[in-house]
Scaffold this motif. Structure first.
Motif, PDB file in Angstrom:
ATOM      1  N   ARG A  38       0.834  -1.215   0.000  1.00  0.00           N
ATOM      2  CA  ARG A  38       0.000   0.000   0.000  1.00  0.00           C
ATOM      3  C   ARG A  38       0.862   1.256   0.000  1.00  0.00           C
ATOM      4  O   ARG A  38       0.510   2.273  -0.591  1.00  0.00           O
ATOM      5  CB  ARG A  38      -0.936  -0.023   1.218  1.00  0.00           C
ATOM      6  CG  ARG A  38      -1.869   1.164   1.309  1.00  0.00           C
ATOM      7  CD  ARG A  38      -2.823   1.187   0.111  1.00  0.00           C
ATOM      8  NE  ARG A  38      -3.760   2.271   0.214  1.00  0.00           N
ATOM      9  CZ  ARG A  38      -3.521   3.506  -0.200  1.00  0.00           C
ATOM     10  NH1 ARG A  38      -2.368   3.824  -0.742  1.00  0.00           N
ATOM     11  NH2 ARG A  38      -4.448   4.443  -0.081  1.00  0.00           N
ATOM     12  N   ALA A  44       0.258   7.109   0.369  1.00  0.00           N
ATOM     13  CA  ALA A  44       0.558   6.364   1.595  1.00  0.00           C
ATOM     14  C   ALA A  44       2.065   6.263   1.793  1.00  0.00           C
ATOM     15  O   ALA A  44       2.824   6.242   0.824  1.00  0.00           O
ATOM     16  CB  ALA A  44      -0.057   4.969   1.533  1.00  0.00           C
ATOM     17  N   VAL A  62      -1.614   7.761   5.634  1.00  0.00           N
ATOM     18  CA  VAL A  62      -2.371   7.824   4.390  1.00  0.00           C
ATOM     19  C   VAL A  62      -2.896   9.247   4.262  1.00  0.00           C
ATOM     20  O   VAL A  62      -3.445   9.807   5.215  1.00  0.00           O
ATOM     21  CB  VAL A  62      -3.558   6.832   4.381  1.00  0.00           C
ATOM     22  CG1 VAL A  62      -4.354   6.967   3.101  1.00  0.00           C
ATOM     23  CG2 VAL A  62      -3.059   5.407   4.545  1.00  0.00           C
ATOM     24  N   LEU A 165      -8.638   4.472   1.372  1.00  0.00           N
ATOM     25  CA  LEU A 165      -7.680   3.494   1.890  1.00  0.00           C
ATOM     26  C   LEU A 165      -8.088   2.079   1.496  1.00  0.00           C
ATOM     27  O   LEU A 165      -7.285   1.320   0.961  1.00  0.00           O
ATOM     28  CB  LEU A 165      -7.582   3.611   3.417  1.00  0.00           C
ATOM     29  CG  LEU A 165      -6.715   2.573   4.131  1.00  0.00           C
ATOM     30  CD1 LEU A 165      -5.261   2.707   3.712  1.00  0.00           C
ATOM     31  CD2 LEU A 165      -6.862   2.711   5.628  1.00  0.00           C
TER      32      LEU A 165
END
Length: 171
Positions: A38, A44, A62, A165
């Motif tokens: 991620r 992020a 994030v 997210l």
């Protein structure tokens, strides 16, 4: 202190992974490889906090518009209560000037285990400029309180960032 933050490197990966697994209960953790994947997206970051060349902590952040979610933040156990946590939060405030930072903590509830630690954690963030949003949510049977820095964070702000997210989180 000579603090700076860098993306987690192969050299400090084991230290950061070990800190992550010790600092956060299993039920609150996202699989570490998923965090690494991620963090490859622009919005992020999986970061090592260094004092000079020495790792002292870790962050997973994030960003969505002017919101920065501090999803994970930990200082190495042997370095806690030495001012690193406060210094790291100041560094984040500088780095994300003009943004609203927010995080969640386990809600303070005398009936829950770890009450004293929950109070200490909450007071730490309040001493360092965070404010209660007076918003809570329940996840996996646990209640969390949302704290913010640099301005209020609404329930819809939180939902929008969480949607973003989840949309990019590896399965």
């Amino acid at each position: 202190m000579n603090l700076h933050v860098i993306p987690v490197t192969e050299a400090d990966r084991d230290t950061i992974f070990a800190l992550y697994t010790r600092a956060f209960p299993e039920e609150e953790r996202i699989a570490y490889p998923a965090l690494e994947i991620r963090a490859q997206y622009e919005d992020a970051e999986l970061l090592t906090v260094l004092d000079g060349e020495q790792p002292v902590g870790m962050l997973f952040l994030v960003q969505y518009q002017d919101l920065v979610l501090i999803l994970y933040f930990a200082v190495l156990e042997e370095l806690r209560n030495q001012g690193y946590g406060a210094a790291i939060l100041r560094k984040l405030a500088e780095r994300y000037a003009g943004c609203r930072l927010f995080l969640d903590i386990e809600a303070v509830d005398e009936a829950q285990p770890g009450h004293t630690m929950r109070v200490r954690r909450r007071n730490f963030y309040l001493r360092n400029g965070f404010s209660s949003t007076n918003r809570t949510y329940t996840w996996k049977g646990m209640t969390f309180e949302i704290l913010s820095y640099g301005g209020d964070v609404t329930r819809e702000d939180c939902r929008a960032l969480i949607r973003e997210l989840k949309a990019k989180m590896p399965k």
